[in-house]
Design an enzyme around this catalytic site. Structure first.
Site, short mmCIF file in Angstrom:
data_model
loop_
_atom_site.label_atom_id
_atom_site.label_comp_id
_atom_site.label_asym_id
_atom_site.label_seq_id
_atom_site.Cartn_x
_atom_site.Cartn_y
_atom_site.Cartn_z
N HIS A 38 -6.01 28.52 33.68
CA HIS A 38 -5.51 29.87 33.37
C HIS A 38 -4.62 30.31 34.52
O HIS A 38 -4.84 29.95 35.67
CB HIS A 38 -6.68 30.84 33.16
CG HIS A 38 -7.32 30.67 31.82
ND1 HIS A 38 -7.08 31.52 30.77
CD2 HIS A 38 -8.16 29.73 31.34
CE1 HIS A 38 -7.76 31.12 29.70
NE2 HIS A 38 -8.43 30.03 30.02
N CYS A 62 -11.14 34.42 28.36
CA CYS A 62 -12.53 34.49 27.89
C CYS A 62 -12.98 35.95 27.90
O CYS A 62 -12.99 36.59 28.96
CB CYS A 62 -13.44 33.66 28.78
SG CYS A 62 -15.18 33.86 28.36
N HIS A 86 -7.81 22.33 32.07
CA HIS A 86 -7.60 23.59 31.34
C HIS A 86 -7.45 24.70 32.39
O HIS A 86 -8.43 25.11 33.01
CB HIS A 86 -8.83 23.81 30.45
CG HIS A 86 -8.85 25.09 29.68
ND1 HIS A 86 -8.63 25.14 28.31
CD2 HIS A 86 -9.12 26.37 30.04
CE1 HIS A 86 -8.75 26.40 27.89
NE2 HIS A 86 -9.04 27.15 28.93
N ARG A 103 -7.18 29.08 19.38
CA ARG A 103 -8.56 29.35 19.80
C ARG A 103 -8.58 30.25 21.05
O ARG A 103 -8.83 31.44 20.96
CB ARG A 103 -9.31 28.02 20.04
CG ARG A 103 -10.83 28.18 20.10
CD ARG A 103 -11.36 28.66 21.44
NE ARG A 103 -11.05 27.75 22.55
CZ ARG A 103 -11.26 28.05 23.81
NH1 ARG A 103 -11.78 29.22 24.15
NH2 ARG A 103 -10.94 27.20 24.78
N ASP A 104 -8.26 29.68 22.21
CA ASP A 104 -8.34 30.46 23.45
C ASP A 104 -7.39 31.65 23.39
O ASP A 104 -7.69 32.75 23.89
CB ASP A 104 -8.00 29.56 24.65
CG ASP A 104 -8.61 30.04 25.95
OD1 ASP A 104 -8.87 31.23 26.09
OD2 ASP A 104 -8.83 29.20 26.85
N ASN A 117 -4.01 31.62 29.41
CA ASN A 117 -3.87 30.19 29.73
C ASN A 117 -2.49 29.96 30.35
O ASN A 117 -1.60 30.80 30.22
CB ASN A 117 -3.91 29.36 28.43
CG ASN A 117 -5.28 29.30 27.81
OD1 ASN A 117 -5.64 30.15 27.01
ND2 ASN A 117 -6.02 28.29 28.17
N1 COA Z 1 -21.93 30.27 14.39
C1 COA Z 1 -22.24 31.37 13.65
N2 COA Z 1 -23.35 32.09 13.84
C2 COA Z 1 -24.18 31.70 14.84
C3 COA Z 1 -23.90 30.60 15.64
C4 COA Z 1 -22.71 29.87 15.40
N3 COA Z 1 -22.40 28.81 16.12
N4 COA Z 1 -24.90 30.47 16.52
C5 COA Z 1 -25.78 31.46 16.28
N5 COA Z 1 -25.35 32.21 15.26
C6 COA Z 1 -25.98 33.39 14.66
C7 COA Z 1 -27.43 33.12 14.31
O1 COA Z 1 -27.53 32.54 13.04
C8 COA Z 1 -28.00 34.52 14.34
O2 COA Z 1 -27.60 35.20 13.18
P1 COA Z 1 -28.48 36.40 12.55
O3 COA Z 1 -28.49 37.49 13.58
O4 COA Z 1 -27.72 36.77 11.32
O5 COA Z 1 -29.81 35.79 12.31
C9 COA Z 1 -27.26 35.15 15.51
O6 COA Z 1 -26.03 34.42 15.64
C10 COA Z 1 -28.04 35.08 16.81
O7 COA Z 1 -28.40 33.72 17.05
P2 COA Z 1 -28.86 33.23 18.48
O8 COA Z 1 -29.11 31.76 18.41
O9 COA Z 1 -29.98 34.12 18.98
O10 COA Z 1 -27.56 33.44 19.30
P3 COA Z 1 -27.24 34.42 20.50
O11 COA Z 1 -27.09 35.80 20.02
O12 COA Z 1 -28.21 34.18 21.61
O13 COA Z 1 -25.81 33.88 20.93
C11 COA Z 1 -24.23 32.07 20.93
C12 COA Z 1 -25.61 32.54 21.34
C13 COA Z 1 -23.95 30.79 21.69
C14 COA Z 1 -24.22 31.82 19.44
C15 COA Z 1 -23.19 33.16 21.30
O14 COA Z 1 -23.40 33.60 22.59
C16 COA Z 1 -21.78 32.67 21.15
O15 COA Z 1 -21.32 32.43 20.05
N6 COA Z 1 -21.06 32.52 22.28
C17 COA Z 1 -19.71 31.97 22.26
C18 COA Z 1 -18.78 32.87 23.05
C19 COA Z 1 -17.39 32.32 23.07
O16 COA Z 1 -16.88 31.77 22.10
N7 COA Z 1 -16.72 32.46 24.24
C20 COA Z 1 -15.37 32.03 24.43
C21 COA Z 1 -15.16 30.57 24.39
S1 COA Z 1 -15.68 29.74 25.84
ZN ZN Z 2 -9.73 29.11 28.61
#
Ligand code: COA
Ligand code: ZN
Length: 312
Positions: free
Chosen positions: A208, A239, A206, A14-15, A248
Site C-alpha cells: 500500500h 483495509c 502486496h 476486491r481490495d 494499494n
Molecule cells: N461469508 C458469509 N458469512 C459468513 C462468513 C463468510 N465467509 N463467515 C461467517 N459468516 C456469517 C456466519 O454465518 C454468521 O451469520 P449469522 O449471524 O447470520 O448466523 C455470522 O457471519 C457470524 O459468524 P462468525 O463465525 O461468528 O463470524 P464473526 O462475526 O466472528 O466474523 C469473519 C468472522 C472472519 C467472518 C469476519 O470477521 C470477516 O468476514 N472478516 C473479513 C474482513 C475483511 O474482509 N477484511 C478485509 C480483507 S483483509
Molecule cells: Zn491490501
C-alpha cells in the site's frame, strides 16, 4: 534489459472496492473485471467471500463470479477468511482462494475476529476442503511489514507463518504491507529470506502506498528476485479494519514504471489509463493514481505558441 517480466495481479475489484462507502452495483463490478481482463491481466482478485456485515461493499461476491465473462487463461482469485468463505468461493467458481490472516494478533482480531491460532485452524479446514476440488491456494500474511496497532513485526514471526502455510499445502504466498509501513531495505531482506523457501513465481508482494513508499518497495522486492505484485487501478484500496489505511500501489503507475524501465507486464497501459479515468465518475471522488492525471512520458505537449512560431 530484454526478457525481464513482472506479473501484475489486479486487486481493485476486491481490495479497491472493499473500503468504498458507495455501493457499486454488481453490473459495474462485472464490467470492471471484464474490462481489466481485456487489458491483459493474467490474474485478477475479483472479490471476497467474507461476512457481509464485515464488508457490505462486497456482499454480492457470488453474483459477480457467476455473471462475469471469463477470459481464458485468466486466474480469478477470491479472498476468504474461513471455511464458509472457501465453500462459497468454490461454489461460485473461483480459480484460486486467497487465505488471509495477519502476522499481528491485534490486527487479526480487529479484521478477522479470530486470534492467529484460530485463523490457522480455519486454514487447515479450508485446505482439507479444497483438496481434490481443483482450486489453487494462496496464503497472505497481512501486516507482514508492520501493524497499525503493534508497530514493527518480527521477521521470524512472518517466516514461521510462511512455513506453516507451506506445511498446510498452500502453494502461493503473499506478503502484505497492509498500512504502508514497509521500507525498501526491509523489503529486500524479507524477500531474500522467503525466496529461499519457495520459487519466486509463487511469491506475491502486496504494497500500500500509505506513506509514499509503494513503488520504491516494489523495486526493492523486484531487484531481490520477486516477480509478482498486487496493484489496484487508480490506487484504490485499503483495509477498513486498519486505522489510517489507504490505497494499494496504483496499477497504471506501476505498469508505467515497468514500461519506462524495460520490464514487460503484458498489460495495455493506454487501456488501463482510460479505465482509471472512469473511476471518479463511478465512485464519486478523485483517486490517488498519478499517471492517469499526468499522462505517459510519450504523451507530449505542443510547444508554447511563441516558441512554435520561432521554430516555424
Ligand atoms: N461469508 C458469509 N458469512 C459468513 C462468513 C463468510 N465467509 N463467515 C461467517 N459468516 C456469517 C456466519 O454465518 C454468521 O451469520 P449469522 O449471524 O447470520 O448466523 C455470522 O457471519 C457470524 O459468524 P462468525 O463465525 O461468528 O463470524 P464473526 O462475526 O466472528 O466474523 C469473519 C468472522 C472472519 C467472518 C469476519 O470477521 C470477516 O468476514 N472478516 C473479513 C474482513 C475483511 O474482509 N477484511 C478485509 C480483507 S483483509
Ligand atoms: Zn491490501
Amino acid at each position: 534489459m530484454k526478457g525481464e517480466f513482472m506479473v501484475v495481479q489486479e486487486v481493485s475489484p476486491r481490495d479497491g472496492l472493499q473500503i468504498e462507502p458507495v455501493w457499486v452495483p454488481t453490473s459495474e463490478k462485472v464490467g470492471l473485471i471484464e474490462a481489466l481482463s481485456g487489458a491483459g491481466f493474467s490474474r485478477i482478485e475479483a472479490g471476497s467471500f467474507v461476512s457481509p456485515k464485515a464488508i457490505p461493499a462486497l456482499r454480492d461476491g457470488e453474483e459477480v463470479f457467476l455473471r462475469m465473462r471469463r477470459q481464458p487463461g485468466v486466474i480469478y482469485v477470491a479472498l476468504v477468511p474461513n471455511l464458509k468463505g472457501a465453500q462459497r468461493a468454490i461454489m461460485a467458481g473461483a480459480d484460486e482462494l486467497n487465505l488471509v490472516m495477519s502476522a499481528s494478533e491485534s490486527h487479526n482480531c480487529a479484521n478477522m475476529r479470530m486470534d492467529c491460532k484460530q485463523s490457522l485452524a480455519a486454514f487447515a479446514d479450508i485446505c482439507a476442503h479444497a483438496r481434490d476440488r481443483g482450486v489453487l491456494l494462496n496464503g497472505t500474511v497481512a501486516t507482514a511489514f508492520g501493524c497499525p496497532f503493534e508497530g514493527a513485526i518480527d521477521e521470524g514471526r512472518v517466516l514461521a507463518l510462511v512455513d506453516r502455510y507451506l506445511d498446510l499445502g498452500i502453494t502461493g504466498i503473499t506478503l502484505a504491507d497492509t498500512t504502508g509501513m514497509a521500507q525498501p531495505r526491509q523489503v529486500a531482506q524479507l524477500v531474500r529470506k522467503v525466496r529461499a523457501r519457495l520459487h519466486p513465481s509463487a511469491l506475491t508482494l502486496h504494497f500500500h502506498n500509505t506513506r509514499g513508499l509503494g513503488l520504491a518497495n516494489v523495486l526493492a522486492a523486484y531487484e531481490s528476485g520477486a516477480m509478482r505484485f498486487d496493484a489496484a487501478l487508480g490506487g484504490l484500496g485499503g483495509c477498513p479494519f486498519a486505522p489510517g489505511a489507504s490505497g494499494n500501489i496504483c496499477t497504471e503507475d506501476l505498469v508505467n514504471m515497468c514500461e519506462e524501465m524495460g520490464i514487460e507486464t503484458g498489460i495495455d497501459l493506454p487501456k488501463l489509463i482510460a479505465l482509471s479515468r472512469g473511476l471518479p465518475a463511478l465512485l464519486g471522488h478523485d483517486v490517488p493514481g498519478q499517471v492517469a492525471k499526468a499522462g505517459r512520458n510519450c504523451d507530449l505537449h505542443p510547444l508554447p505558441e511563441t516558441l512554435a512560431r520561432q521554430a516555424a
